[in-house]
Every structure is written in C-alpha cells, then in structure tokens.
Design an enzyme around this catalytic site. Structure first.
Site, short mmCIF file in Angstrom:
data_model
loop_
_atom_site.label_atom_id
_atom_site.label_comp_id
_atom_site.label_asym_id
_atom_site.label_seq_id
_atom_site.Cartn_x
_atom_site.Cartn_y
_atom_site.Cartn_z
N GLY A 1 33.95 -63.79 6.39
CA GLY A 1 33.18 -64.17 7.13
C GLY A 1 32.35 -62.59 7.92
N HIS B 1 58.91 -68.52 33.69
CA HIS B 1 60.48 -69.59 33.28
C HIS B 1 60.87 -69.93 32.90
CE1 HIS B 1 62.89 -71.18 35.28
NE2 HIS B 1 64.26 -70.67 35.15
N SER C 1 78.14 -55.52 23.38
CA SER C 1 76.68 -56.64 23.69
C SER C 1 75.56 -56.12 23.77
CB SER C 1 77.10 -57.58 23.61
OG SER C 1 76.35 -59.01 23.90
N CYS D 1 71.86 -59.80 22.94
CA CYS D 1 72.23 -61.34 23.26
C CYS D 1 70.88 -61.37 24.04
CB CYS D 1 73.49 -61.49 23.70
SG CYS D 1 73.71 -60.59 25.50
#
Ligand code: ADP
Ligand code: MG
Ligand code: MG
Length: 917
Positions: free
Chosen positions: A123, A482, A807, A874
């Site tokens: 387009g 949340h 971690s 993690c």
C-alpha cells in the site's frame, strides 16, 4: 613486473569501474540478479530475477536498483548521469525479445512500473500498468490484438493510474470520492450500465476523453503523449513515494531505515483482460491460515491487476480453475510445486493468464498464522524440502502457543456480539459468569460455575480469585500490569486495559456502550485478540493439552504430532536447559508435561496465603519478640514442609530452586478495617496494637526496603524455618518407599554484598546438617543467590566465592538498573514508546544493551572466581525468545520461565543455538 603493465591496468580499469557502476539489472532472456540481492534489487526485483533465471514464465523487464533511490535523494532528486542511457538500452532489450516497440504505432510495447523495497511495504505506492499507451499506440494495440475494446480498456486504466499516482489527481480528503471514479460513475449512469465490463468501446473512448479533461482541469497540464516522458514520470513517482507521508509512517512502525530506499521494476505488460481465455490472480502454495498443503487463492477472468483485491467482482476460488481453465490450472499447479521446491518455503505469488498463456509476476514467502507456521515447517521437512534445523528456524517461537491455547468454537463465535476491545494479554478463549471480586470468583467456582473475573485492576490479593477464574478482564492497566503478569505466569486468558468498559462495583454492573451486564451474567473474552463479547461462547481446550492430560490418544491428534515433532527437534539442537517458575505441584506437573527439566524459581511467599496460614504468617509478622515469632513459625513449618514435599514429588528427581522469603512483610497484612479487626480478635490482641504494628512496618519505598535477604538477616528464624522445611521434605522423599532422587537448590534473594550471602549460608548449612543427622540421610543440595541488584553483578567475583549458582532475577535487575518501578511506568510509557526511547517494554524483552551488560559482567566475573558456577535466569524475560537468544550468547546454563511458556522456550533455545554456532 615492470611499472608499465601496472600503469595500463590502472588507466584502463579505473574509468570503466566508475562508468560501469551498475544501476540497472535485467531479467528475462538474460538475467543479472538473483534472490540473494534483495538489498540492491528490492524483494520483488530479486525474486523476479530468480524466477526468470530458473526458467519460470516471467515477462521480461529490468530493475533500477535501490542505490539509485539513495543517489536521487542525495543529489536533489537527480539521477546518475548514466541512467538515462542504460534505461533506454534496457527498453531496447525488451523490444527485441518481444518484437514490440515502445511507443510504436503498430505493435506497441507496454510496461508496468512497480515499486519494490527490501521488505514488502504493502500500500505504499500504487503500481502503474499499461504505460506506453497514447492516442496513437492505442490504435496499434487495437489492431494487433483485433480487440479495440481491450485496447481502450487498457488506455483508460492507464490514464487513471498515471493521473492519480504521477500527476496527483486524487480526492482531497477521505470523505471525498475519487475524482476518476466520479467521472466513471457518471458515465455508467448515463449509459445505463452496472459494471465496467459492460461498457462498449465507444464508451471507453468517451471515458478516455473525459479523464484527459479532468487531468487538464486539475493540473493545468496535459496528460503526456510521449512514452519516454511517461516512463520517467512513473520512475520519479516511485522514488518520490519513498518519502511520502504514508511510507514514512509505515517505516516508523516497522523499523525500516530510510536509507534502504526502494527499487523500481519496469516490466513488459501481459494482459489478463484480453478476453475470456485470460485472467489474473493471487495464490498461496499452501493454506496460510492452517498450513494445510492445499492450493489456496483466487482469480478473476478477463481482469487486470488490482481488480482481484479491489472487490469490483467477486473472484473465484483457485479450485474452480480446474473446470474453467483446465490447461492453465495444470500449468499453475506445476509452478506451485516448482516455486516451493526452489524457494523452500510457502510462497504467496501473483499470476496472469493471457490468452491461455501463464505468466508469473511476483513471489514472496507468504505470511501465515502460528499454527500454519508450525505445520508448514514440519511438513516441508518431511517432504525433504528443508533440514530439521532450517525448519526450526522457520517457526517464530511464539507460534507454538497457538497450538496450546483454548479456542472459541468457531460456530459459536459467529453468533456472538462483540461489545468492547482491550489489550490481548493472555492468549486463549474464556467464557464464564461475571465475578467482580476474587471472593465471588472463588465461591462461584466452588459451586461449579465458570467465571471471568472482571476488575478495574487486580492486586496480589486477587491471586486466588484469579486462579479460580477462566479468564481475567480489567478496564485499566497495560500488558505489564499485575493482571497481565499473573495471567502469563499462570497461563490464564486475560484481556486488560479495556478502557471502553466501565465497572461499577457498588451497582454491580459492567457497562460497554449501551450494553449493561450484571454480576452473574455471561461474558466471553479472547486473550489472543483482545475482543470482549456479551454472553456465552463455547470453547474447547487445545488438542495438545488434551493429549498431554490423557484425554486423547497421541496418535489421534495431528496437532499433537506437530507439537511433539517440533519439541523433539528443539531438544536435539538446544544446549541450554529449560526450567520453570512454579510454586505448586499442579503448576510443576503442567510444566513437566510441557518439557520442563527443573524448577528455576519457586516463590515461597505464595504459599503463605492459603487457609489458616495467612493468620500464622500475620502472627509471625506482628510478633514483638523472637519467642513469639518462633512460635508462629513453628505452626507454619508443617505447611511449608508439605508444600515442598509435593513439589519435590511432582518434579521426580529434577532440580528444584527454592527462593527464600522475598517480599516486604506488609504485603501480607490486611489493609481493610474489618479484616484488621478480625485479625485482632483471632490473635487476641487489641485492635490498636494491630494498627500500630502495621504503621511501624510501613515503608516509603518497600521495593528498596526491608525485603529479600534483609528479612532473613533481620529475622534468622525465618530462614531457619524455611530451610528446615526444605530439608525435612527432602528427607521424607528419600525415606519414601519409591526410590526418588531430590535436588533442592536454595536461593537467597536480593543479595548485593558477599557478606549478606555468607550470613544466610551459615544458617542454611547448619540446619541442613542438623536435619541430615537427625534423619540419617544425605541430601545433595546447592546454595546460590539471585543477581538482581547492580552491585551483585559488579561484585560477582566476590559473591561467586560463596555461591554454587547465580540466577539472574531480571525483573528486579531491570527495575534497579533502570531505576524504574514496573508498576509505575504507566504514566509515561506510551510517550516513551512514541518517541522510541524504549524500543520495547524492558520488562517484556530484556534491555540487552543496558541490563545485558551487567549480566555479561556478572557471568565473566562469576566464572573467573568459580569456573563451574551454574548460571540461569528466572525473570519473566526467560520466556521471551529475543531474551533467550541473549542468554545463549551470554553462556547461561538454563532459562526458567512460566509453565505455559516452556514449549516456546524450548524452541527459542534451539533457534538461539542454531543462530549462534
Ligand atoms: P503490489 O506490490 O502492491 O502487489 P505490484 O507491483 O505487484 O504491486 O502490482 C500489482 C498488480 O499489478 C500485480 O499483482 C499484477 O496483477 C499487476 N501487474 C504488475 N505488473 C504487471 C505486468 N507486467 N503485467 C501484468 N500485470 C501486472
Ligand atoms: Mg504484488
Ligand atoms: Mg526479585
């Protein structure tokens, strides 16, 4: 060697090199380019060249390279001096291949002028067809074709396109009708015809006259009769279009750099509008919606160019061609096979049939749904069109999700009415009764009803209600709110931030426009699209899930076979392990079914909310001295032990990383007066005491306050209790009848100083020893830390001396590195995105150039003092394919993501390995 030959080389080569800078690339009998030259020739030009060179029927032409576009803008819209000459020669080439003449009176050559950037930009600019027609050549075309109507049909199409694209005769705004359409419609009305194809030759001649008048009136200049002038006008319009508003906007949206430029393709016309033995169409070599190996597409008889998509007439399905044009269909089928064999991917191609002869005008890799991406890659590998590695790289990792999410039953969906739109935050389909509170959601579910929890926003208090719901709908908050976060973590369907929806808790209503729904009414949400519907829509679990849960036999589900195949290949090529973030045995089991090889993060705080535990937890927090605290902790111990036992059992010998208590304590305390009073009664203390304690625990900035290892340092008895629970549970597993291994890994959160870790380590080792001695077992365990504050990364060599593993907690590491609270970015985030300050949400995809440097630093410093340090991630980023690729490059041992993202992570890890080895 003497000096003279050197000199000769110099004098002969240098000028040729300069003059011979190649700007124009032919395709046809002789072809200069190929598919690898996208940068120079644009996607369309490169593939036209490729098709021509493998002998597919491509009308001859040439491509003016993207470099000319750059030159054009660098030199005040001038072309390189050699271009005019080369283009003329290239036109001559086409003329001699076809025996036609550009601008010739008898057998005129007509061309199309088409744009073509590196990536297709649909387009951005309209193609110009039938260029080379004028008042003389139109008669020539009429004569040579024996079809005057056809010639005038081409002419009127050309004037319209040229007038619009090159001369700028177009509607002034969106509400105004296109001026050419207006003229055409008026003529149709006066001639009493409904469709264009009913216009007679004389009508078309009249139309051409009126079009020319329109152009003269609007532009104060005449439609050009000189074919070379037409050609340069069109070429200029294509280059000019690179900087039009539409194209700039598109480039911004898809991050295409302005320097790339567009190429221009000039190509001999073939005519799909030459009669009923002619047609034009588009086709996919396989179904792009579901990936099935069926020929898919549509065509129109006696039509040209954009007629198929313009919707003037309804096109026919490709399958109809078998009856209508059997010979052409056979030829087309051959091309279909050939294209796939050659390009080794599903192709989306354009074709034209002129008097029974087939021509291919374009091909590219077809866009497809997630399901189609998986199916096509797997089947193409089985057909030996590609290797397993190549097939894996063809599947966008997120596509795996579309095999796993529940779906709305398509029939039911058709009858549904959509009431609003929100952000798609947790893919899948959910239908149920509206519940406005978590408590209501839980109650209804226990009664056996399905519910959708509808709230303005959710908070950690709502967690249980969310767990009980089919889906979550919020009217506020973005994709990192949340609600969205939990939805992803739990694999819940979620639509968030649906601003059109008003929830009134007092009245118990949910309003969307004129629709008013009450608590208990049915609502349906699609977390893949963000659509919200009124009423119930039937939905179905994904087939793959039903197989994994044993509801269907593996051999009875083709989708499962596809899924398994991709997973098997992924596991073969990846080097990183995939773990999961899970707090409960059921989450752990789901993750294991999806292929998780361990738990990388078990958050212990969620375990303190259930039933009576929250009371003991609150008692522990409100305790004024160690004696009181210990007595509350003693009551929590058996619960924790039971939780860990369940988790170890579910993980069946796989490693389980348990993070000790992390959040600030006030998160566990009640905010509402009624609950505070109840708590006071339960604990048999005055209400004022409860209120005072809560006040005392208040923090201005709890994210940076008394949390993480600071809790355990302040109250060692908490660490002690949790450690004891872990080792008691492990001992119980080892003492069980079945011989199952157990591998606890204890993780200390929010460490920034080596001394912090050392302090907690002492407690862990002491308690471990005590339990092992008392239970007479030996437990293999590790103790490590999260790296989630910059100081930990910077001093990783020091910290590594204490730790068995690191971690990376990239949620907090992002918050602390950017100095940005994830929950408070709503106010400015949109503006940051618009200004491209953040090119993506740093909480969704790792900020590789910032946070990434800290990770790299921590990896190298950590391993410098402990070469066999185990490294993982993690944070939520561990489920994001781009971040996973970063982790592969950084040299991490594993990524740990939420259970539903485990399959995506397996595939992404394989792709990361394949791309980086
Ligand atoms: P887009 O990039 O928007 O698809 P194209 O350049 O592919 O634009 O042109 C659109 C259509 O114009 C093509 O699908 C084809 O039907 C028609 N077309 C382009 N070039 C020719 C040609 N040389 N002969 C016949 N039709 C053409
Ligand atoms: Mg096209
Ligand atoms: Mg953290």
């Amino acid at each position: 060697m003497t000096a003279s030959p050197k000199k000769t080389t110099k004098t002969t080569k240098k000028p040729t090199a300069r003059n011979a800078k190649k700007y124009v690339f032919a395709f046809g009998q002789k072809t200069d380019g190929d598919a690898t030259m996208r940068e120079l020739l644009g996607g369309k030009g490169a593939n036209l060249a490729e098709m021509a060179s493998i002998g597919l029927p491509v009308p001859p032409g040439f491509t003016i390279s993207t470099e000319v576009c750059g030159y054009y803008y660098d030199h005040g819209r001038q072309y390189p001096s050699s271009l005019m000459r080369t283009v003329k020669a290239s036109i001559k080439d086409i003329e001699s291949q076809l025996g036609k003449k550009f601008g010739g009176k008898n057998n005129p050559l007509l061309v199309s002028v088409r744009s073509g950037a590196r990536d297709s930009m649909p387009g951005m600019m309209d193609t110009i067809l039938n260029l080379g027609l004028n008042d003389e050549t139109v008669d020539g075309l009429a004569k040579v074709s024996g079809n005057p109507r056809f010639a005038w049909d081409c002419y009127r199409r050309f004037i319209q396109m040229y007038g619009d694209v090159v001369m700028g005769v177009e509607a002034a705004n969106e509400s105004e009708e296109d001026p050419f359409h207006k003229v055409l419609d008026a003529l149709k009305v006066s001639r009493g015809v409904k469709v264009d194809s009913d216009l007679k030759t004389a009508d078309l001649q009249e139309l051409v006259k009126r079009y020319k008048q329109l152009i003269a009136k609007k532009t104060k200049s005449a439609f050009p009769q000189d074919v070379m002038e037409q050609l340069w006008g069109a070429v200029g319009a294509v280059f000019g279009s690179w900087k039009n508003e539409r194209a700039i906007l598109y480039r911004q949206q898809y991050a295409i750099p302005a320097e790339w430029g567009t190429a221009v393709n000039v190509q001999a016309m073939v005519f799909g509008n030459a009669g009923n033995d002619s047609a034009t169409g588009v086709a996919f070599t396989r179904d792009p919606a579901n990936g099935k190996k069926v020929f898919y597409g549509e065509y129109l008889i006696n039509a040209q160019g954009e007629d198929v998509v313009a919707g003037v007439r309804t096109p026919n399905a490709i399958a109809d061609m078998q009856q209508e044009m059997p010979k052409s269909y056979k030829a087309l089928e051959k091309v279909r096979t050939r294209l796939e064999k050659h390009f080794k991917d599903m192709q989306d191609f354009e074709f034209t049939i002129e008097k029974g002869r087939l021509f291919i005008l374009q091909t590219r890799n077809g866009k497809r749904t997630g399901l189609a991406a998986v199916r096509i890659a797997v089947e193409m590998q089985k057909e030996r069109l590609m290797s397993q590695q190549a097939a894996l790289l063809k599947i966008p990792a997120e596509s795996i999700d579309s095999l796993l999410v529940p779906v709305f039953d398509p029939k039911s969906l058709k009858a549904a009415s959509k009431i609003a739109q929100g952000l798609p935050a947790g893919p899948g389909a959910a239908t149920g009764r509206i519940a406005f509170t978590a408590a209501k959601a839980e109650m209804e579910t226990k009664k056996g009803n399905k519910v959708v929890l509808c709230r303005t926003e959710t908070s950690p208090d709502d967690l249980k209600g969310m767990l009980h719901s089919q889906g979550i709908l919020t009217s506020r908050g973005g994709v990192s709110s949340h609600a969205a976060l939990v939805a992803r973590q739990l694999g819940k369907v979620c639509v968030c931030g649906a601003g059109d929806i008003k929830i009134n808790y007092e009245k118990g209503t949910l309003t969307a426009g004129r629709t008013v729904l009450n608590e208990g009414d049915y609502i349906s949400i699609d977390g893949s699209t963000g659509h919200i519907y009124k009423g119930m829509i039937e939905s179905a679990d994904s087939e793959v899930k039903r197989v994994l849960e044993g509801g269907i036999k593996p051999t009875n589900s083709y989708t499962y076979e596809l899924f398994q195949t991709v997973m098997k290949w992924s596991d073969k090529y990846r080097t990183m392990n995939i773990r999961t973030n899970a707090d409960t045995p059921s989450m752990a089991k789901q993750a294991v079914a999806f292929g998780a090889e361990g738990i990388g993060l078990c958050r212990t705080e969620h375990m303190f909310f259930d039933g009576d535990r929250i009371d003991y937890m609150r008692q522990m927090i409100l305790a004024v001295d160690e004696v009181q605290r210990r007595s509350a902790l003693r009551k929590l111990l058996p619960f924790q032990k039971k939780d860990f036992f369940g988790l170890f059992k579910a993980m069946n010998g796989r490693p389980v990383t348990i993070r000790l208590l992390d959040p600030p304590l006030h998160e566990f305390l009640p905010h509402d007066d009624v609950v505070r009073r109840q708590l006071a009664e339960k604990l048999n203390v005055p209400l004022d005491f409860v209120i005072e304690r809560i006040k005392a625990l208040h923090e201005e900035n709890p994210m940076l306050g008394c949390r993480g290892c600071r809790l355990g340092i302040l109250h060692p008895e908490i660490t002690e209790m949790q450690t004891r629970a872990i080792f008691e549970a492990a001992a119980q597993i080892l003492k069980g009848k079945k011989k199952v291994a157990v591998k606890p890994e204890i993780m200390i959160p929010l460490v920034g100083f080596r001394e912090e870790l050392a302090d907690q380590l002492k407690i862990v080792h002491r308690v471990a020893k005590e339990v092992m001695k008392a239970r007479k077992v030996k437990i293999d365990y590790l103790v490590g830390t999260m790296i989630e504050v910059p100081r930990a990364a910077i001093t990783a060599d020091e910290i590594a001396k204490e730790a068995d593993f690191f971690s990376f907690g990239t949620n907090d590491l992002t918050q602390t590195t950017l100095g940005l609270s994830r929950d408070d970015m709503g106010l400015f985030y949109d503006e940051y995105q618009r200004k491209e300050i953040y090119n993506q949400n740093p909480f969704a995809s790792l900020d590789q150039s910032g946070v990434g440097q800290l990770i790299d630093l921590a990896v190298s410093k950590g391993r410098s003092s402990k070469p066999n340090l185990k490294l993982g991630i993690c944070g939520e980023h561990a489920g994001d394919p781009a971040s996973i690729e970063f982790c592969q490059r950084a040299g991490l041992n594993y990524v740990s993501c939420s259970p539903p993202r485990v399959p995506i992570a397996r595939l992404a890890a394989a792709q990361a390995r394949l791309r980086n080895s």
